[in-house]
Design a protein around this motif. Structure first.
Motif, PDB file in Angstrom:
ATOM      1  N   LEU A  17       0.812  -1.218   0.000  1.00 17.62           N
ATOM      2  CA  LEU A  17       0.000   0.000   0.000  1.00 17.62           C
ATOM      3  C   LEU A  17       0.845   1.267   0.000  1.00 17.62           C
ATOM      4  CD1 LEU A  17      -2.872  -0.962   2.499  1.00 17.62           C
ATOM      5  CD2 LEU A  17      -2.815  -1.150   0.013  1.00 17.62           C
ATOM      6  N   THR A  18       2.163   1.132   0.138  1.00 17.04           N
ATOM      7  CA  THR A  18       3.042   2.300   0.105  1.00 17.04           C
ATOM      8  C   THR A  18       3.073   2.894  -1.302  1.00 17.04           C
ATOM      9  OG1 THR A  18       4.443   1.305   1.807  1.00 17.04           O
ATOM     10  CG2 THR A  18       5.373   3.133   0.543  1.00 17.04           C
ATOM     11  N   PRO A  19       2.855   4.208  -1.453  1.00 13.32           N
ATOM     12  CA  PRO A  19       2.891   4.823  -2.789  1.00 13.32           C
ATOM     13  C   PRO A  19       4.309   4.806  -3.363  1.00 13.32           C
ATOM     14  CG  PRO A  19       1.763   6.239  -1.193  1.00 13.32           C
ATOM     15  CD  PRO A  19       2.474   5.180  -0.411  1.00 13.32           C
ATOM     16  N   ASP A  20       4.615   3.798  -4.155  1.00 14.59           N
ATOM     17  CA  ASP A  20       5.943   3.605  -4.724  1.00 14.59           C
ATOM     18  C   ASP A  20       5.877   3.943  -6.208  1.00 14.59           C
ATOM     19  OD1 ASP A  20       8.351   2.713  -5.708  1.00 14.59           O
ATOM     20  OD2 ASP A  20       8.376   0.857  -4.559  1.00 14.59           O
ATOM     21  N   THR A  21       6.640   4.943  -6.634  1.00 17.62           N
ATOM     22  CA  THR A  21       6.572   5.372  -8.032  1.00 17.62           C
ATOM     23  C   THR A  21       7.076   4.295  -8.992  1.00 17.62           C
ATOM     24  OG1 THR A  21       8.731   6.468  -7.780  1.00 17.62           O
ATOM     25  CG2 THR A  21       6.760   7.819  -7.473  1.00 17.62           C
ATOM     26  N   ASP A  22       7.872   3.351  -8.504  1.00 16.79           N
ATOM     27  CA  ASP A  22       8.317   2.263  -9.373  1.00 16.79           C
ATOM     28  C   ASP A  22       7.137   1.413  -9.849  1.00 16.79           C
ATOM     29  OD1 ASP A  22      10.943   3.011  -9.186  1.00 16.79           O
ATOM     30  OD2 ASP A  22      11.430   1.611  -7.564  1.00 16.79           O
ATOM     31  N   PHE A  23       6.064   1.392  -9.076  1.00 20.91           N
ATOM     32  CA  PHE A  23       4.897   0.575  -9.413  1.00 20.91           C
ATOM     33  C   PHE A  23       3.800   1.386 -10.102  1.00 20.91           C
ATOM     34  CE2 PHE A  23       6.889  -2.178  -6.312  1.00 20.91           C
ATOM     35  CZ  PHE A  23       6.599  -3.455  -6.772  1.00 20.91           C
ATOM     36  N   TYR A  24       4.088   2.656 -10.410  1.00 21.21           N
ATOM     37  CA  TYR A  24       3.068   3.498 -11.024  1.00 21.21           C
ATOM     38  C   TYR A  24       2.578   2.894 -12.337  1.00 21.21           C
ATOM     39  CZ  TYR A  24       0.938   7.559 -13.309  1.00 21.21           C
ATOM     40  OH  TYR A  24       0.070   8.401 -13.964  1.00 21.21           O
ATOM     41  N   TYR A  25       1.262   2.785 -12.462  1.00 22.28           N
ATOM     42  CA  TYR A  25       0.654   2.249 -13.681  1.00 22.28           C
ATOM     43  C   TYR A  25       0.018   3.395 -14.459  1.00 22.28           C
ATOM     44  CZ  TYR A  25      -2.710  -0.032 -16.743  1.00 22.28           C
ATOM     45  OH  TYR A  25      -3.448  -0.407 -17.830  1.00 22.28           O
ATOM     46  N   HIS A  26       0.379   3.523 -15.724  1.00 27.06           N
ATOM     47  CA  HIS A  26      -0.090   4.642 -16.539  1.00 27.06           C
ATOM     48  C   HIS A  26      -1.514   4.369 -17.031  1.00 27.06           C
ATOM     49  CE1 HIS A  26       3.821   6.754 -16.824  1.00 27.06           C
ATOM     50  NE2 HIS A  26       4.313   5.537 -16.701  1.00 27.06           N
ATOM     51  N   GLY A  55      -8.359   6.042  -2.131  1.00 22.88           N
ATOM     52  CA  GLY A  55      -7.785   4.844  -2.733  1.00 22.88           C
ATOM     53  C   GLY A  55      -7.569   4.889  -4.221  1.00 22.88           C
ATOM     54  N   LEU A  56      -7.821   6.031  -4.859  1.00 19.69           N
ATOM     55  CA  LEU A  56      -7.673   6.103  -6.318  1.00 19.69           C
ATOM     56  C   LEU A  56      -6.249   6.455  -6.755  1.00 19.69           C
ATOM     57  CD1 LEU A  56     -10.979   7.744  -7.615  1.00 19.69           C
ATOM     58  CD2 LEU A  56     -10.321   5.338  -7.539  1.00 19.69           C
ATOM     59  N   GLY A  57      -5.354   6.739  -5.819  1.00 20.51           N
ATOM     60  CA  GLY A  57      -3.959   6.964  -6.176  1.00 20.51           C
ATOM     61  C   GLY A  57      -3.549   8.420  -6.289  1.00 20.51           C
ATOM     62  N   GLY A 232     -13.200  -1.034  -8.698  1.00 20.44           N
ATOM     63  CA  GLY A 232     -12.255  -0.398  -9.601  1.00 20.44           C
ATOM     64  C   GLY A 232     -11.300   0.543  -8.891  1.00 20.44           C
ATOM     65  N   THR A 233     -11.156   0.383  -7.568  1.00 21.65           N
ATOM     66  CA  THR A 233     -10.294   1.244  -6.756  1.00 21.65           C
ATOM     67  C   THR A 233      -8.933   0.581  -6.555  1.00 21.65           C
ATOM     68  OG1 THR A 233     -12.226   2.108  -5.592  1.00 21.65           O
ATOM     69  CG2 THR A 233     -10.077   2.436  -4.547  1.00 21.65           C
ATOM     70  N   PRO A 234      -7.850   1.188  -7.023  1.00 22.58           N
ATOM     71  CA  PRO A 234      -6.532   0.538  -6.944  1.00 22.58           C
ATOM     72  C   PRO A 234      -6.135   0.092  -5.542  1.00 22.58           C
ATOM     73  CG  PRO A 234      -6.432   2.394  -8.445  1.00 22.58           C
ATOM     74  CD  PRO A 234      -7.790   2.444  -7.810  1.00 22.58           C
ATOM     75  N   ARG A 235      -6.408   0.903  -4.522  1.00 22.27           N
ATOM     76  CA  ARG A 235      -5.977   0.508  -3.174  1.00 22.27           C
ATOM     77  C   ARG A 235      -6.686  -0.764  -2.722  1.00 22.27           C
ATOM     78  NH1 ARG A 235      -6.634   4.855   1.412  1.00 22.27           N
ATOM     79  NH2 ARG A 235      -5.040   5.873   0.138  1.00 22.27           N
ATOM     80  N   LEU A 236      -7.975  -0.874  -3.025  1.00 26.68           N
ATOM     81  CA  LEU A 236      -8.700  -2.092  -2.665  1.00 26.68           C
ATOM     82  C   LEU A 236      -8.197  -3.281  -3.480  1.00 26.68           C
ATOM     83  CD1 LEU A 236     -12.504  -1.355  -2.044  1.00 26.68           C
ATOM     84  CD2 LEU A 236     -10.918  -2.613  -0.580  1.00 26.68           C
ATOM     85  N   VAL A 237      -7.838  -3.048  -4.729  1.00 29.51           N
ATOM     86  CA  VAL A 237      -7.252  -4.114  -5.546  1.00 29.51           C
ATOM     87  C   VAL A 237      -5.989  -4.631  -4.868  1.00 29.51           C
ATOM     88  CG1 VAL A 237      -6.124  -4.659  -7.733  1.00 29.51           C
ATOM     89  CG2 VAL A 237      -8.211  -3.308  -7.726  1.00 29.51           C
ATOM     90  N   ASN A 238      -5.148  -3.727  -4.373  1.00 35.04           N
ATOM     91  CA  ASN A 238      -3.915  -4.136  -3.703  1.00 35.04           C
ATOM     92  C   ASN A 238      -4.204  -5.004  -2.485  1.00 35.04           C
ATOM     93  OD1 ASN A 238      -2.609  -2.611  -5.596  1.00 35.04           O
ATOM     94  ND2 ASN A 238      -1.730  -1.137  -4.172  1.00 35.04           N
ATOM     95  N   VAL A 239      -5.182  -4.581  -1.681  1.00 34.57           N
ATOM     96  CA  VAL A 239      -5.527  -5.341  -0.477  1.00 34.57           C
ATOM     97  C   VAL A 239      -6.036  -6.735  -0.849  1.00 34.57           C
ATOM     98  CG1 VAL A 239      -7.094  -5.449   1.496  1.00 34.57           C
ATOM     99  CG2 VAL A 239      -6.004  -3.285   0.898  1.00 34.57           C
ATOM    100  N   LEU A 240      -6.968  -6.786  -1.804  1.00 35.19           N
ATOM    101  CA  LEU A 240      -7.578  -8.063  -2.178  1.00 35.19           C
ATOM    102  C   LEU A 240      -6.577  -8.975  -2.878  1.00 35.19           C
ATOM    103  CD1 LEU A 240     -11.041  -6.798  -3.499  1.00 35.19           C
ATOM    104  CD2 LEU A 240     -10.527  -7.797  -1.268  1.00 35.19           C
ATOM    105  N   ALA A 241      -5.754  -8.418  -3.760  1.00 33.26           N
ATOM    106  CA  ALA A 241      -4.790  -9.240  -4.484  1.00 33.26           C
ATOM    107  C   ALA A 241      -3.757  -9.828  -3.533  1.00 33.26           C
ATOM    108  CB  ALA A 241      -4.108  -8.409  -5.570  1.00 33.26           C
ATOM    109  N   HIS A 242      -3.313  -9.047  -2.569  1.00 30.28           N
ATOM    110  CA  HIS A 242      -2.346  -9.550  -1.595  1.00 30.28           C
ATOM    111  C   HIS A 242      -2.942 -10.696  -0.779  1.00 30.28           C
ATOM    112  CE1 HIS A 242       0.829  -9.583   1.407  1.00 30.28           C
ATOM    113  NE2 HIS A 242      -0.066  -9.403   2.350  1.00 30.28           N
ATOM    114  N   LYS A 243      -4.165 -10.521  -0.321  1.00 31.16           N
ATOM    115  CA  LYS A 243      -4.812 -11.571   0.476  1.00 31.16           C
ATOM    116  C   LYS A 243      -5.092 -12.813  -0.376  1.00 31.16           C
ATOM    117  CE  LYS A 243      -7.010  -8.614   3.952  1.00 31.16           C
ATOM    118  NZ  LYS A 243      -8.299  -8.189   4.555  1.00 31.16           N
ATOM    119  N   ALA A 244      -5.439 -12.607  -1.640  1.00 31.72           N
ATOM    120  CA  ALA A 244      -5.698 -13.755  -2.515  1.00 31.72           C
ATOM    121  C   ALA A 244      -4.412 -14.538  -2.766  1.00 31.72           C
ATOM    122  CB  ALA A 244      -6.290 -13.263  -3.843  1.00 31.72           C
TER     123      ALA A 244
END
Length: 307
Positions: A17-26, A55-57, A232-244
């Motif tokens: 969940l840390t805002p890391d610019t290396d992971f920025y998706y265009h 959570g939209l970035g 469609g919220t990126p932060r929630l995607v991160n939470v759910l994908a990590h748990k999955a």
């Protein structure tokens, strides 16, 4: 937790969940917003605004903007602007490289800031102030920020301001008491949720940055469930994908399935669950609706009334 990485062939956690610019998706919304900001700032506009739901970035977008301006402007970043006017000026002075004495009066501090801005203007180095979580700005501090943009030469503003905030910021700016600031906002952008295709691309992008090089790690039904469960919220995607991923790893599976995502959704407050009802539940609901419609139609018929 190291087994989590080695099991899937990852070099780092892809959904932090840390805002890391290396992971920025265009994504289209974020790239549009970044383009609007860069064009407006380079043309000398004084006040800009970006709003979006939680959570939209927005913070990551702010960091991408600061990174893009690194070689062409002096930037100041205040991540938590729930500050008094005096504290905001002090934070700005420090961001500008000043080391103000705590005994300075507000008039002296403001003069130090103005002198610094004039020096940078003579060196043709524009100054951009980014305020994150701007919906938290007290009204008095909003006014202090507005007054800062009064500082200008004959040709341009000495400082440009970009506000990043939740939709509550628009409500704050709609108040008659801050209409002067609202009228100065020349460009604004409202971030929106990502669609299903963008969410799938977002997941693949973060996995690739984290070092994954294998077959698709998330099955298509799992990606669809991620979209439905996250709004469609990126932060929630991160939470759910990590748990999955954790669920799949715990079962020794090499691919994340819809079942793993459902488990993540059930474990996450705020995730959308009702859209992921099983087919027979949806079918039962449809039958119930049809039966209700039939009963109403029959009742209207008995009453001699056109439904």
């Amino acid at each position: 937790m190291s087994l989590y990485l080695s099991h899937f062939g990852l070099q780092e956690y892809p959904f932090s969940l840390t805002p890391d610019t290396d992971f920025y998706y265009h994504s289209q919304p974020h790239q549009e917003a970044l383009n609007v900001l860069l064009v407006a700032l380079r043309s000398g506009e004084g006040f800009l605004k970006v709003t979006g739901e939680v959570g939209l970035g927005k913070t990551l977008l702010c960091r991408m903007l600061l990174e893009a301006l690194e070689d062409e402007a002096v930037t100041a970043y205040i991540p938590n602007p729930h500050l008094s006017p005096a504290s905001m000026r002090l934070a700005l002075a420090r961001e500008l490289g000043l080391n103000p004495d705590d005994e300075l009066s507000q008039e002296q501090l403001l003069q130090r800031i103005q002198d610094r801005l004039l020096l940078l203007a003579r060196e043709e180095r524009p100054v951009v102030l980014c305020l994150d979580e701007a919906q938290q700005l007290p009204e008095a501090t909003l006014e202090a920020v507005r007054l800062l943009t009064n500082l200008e030469t004959e040709k341009r503003k000495l400082i440009q301001v970009v506000l990043f905030g939740q939709p509550e910021l628009d409500e704050r700016l709609a108040r008659p008491s801050v209409r002067q600031l609202r009228q100065r906002i020349t460009f604004s952008y409202r971030l929106r949720q990502l669609d299903a295709d963008a969410i799938a691309a977002y997941v693949r992008h973060r996995l690739r940055v984290a070092g994954y090089r294998g077959a698709p790690l998330f099955a298509r039904p799992a990606l669809k469930a991620l979209y439905q469960g996250s709004f469609g919220t990126p932060r929630l995607v991160n939470v759910l994908a990590h748990k999955a991923l954790m669920a799949a790893w715990g079962e020794g599976e090499d691919q994340v399935t819809r079942r793993h995502v459902r488990r993540a959704i059930d474990d996450t407050e705020g995730a959308r669950q009702r859209t992921l009802a099983r087919p027979y539940v949806l079918a039962a609901c449809a039958v119930g609706v049809m039966a209700t419609v039939a009963l109403l139609a029959g009742w209207f018929g008995l009453q001699g009334v056109r439904p």
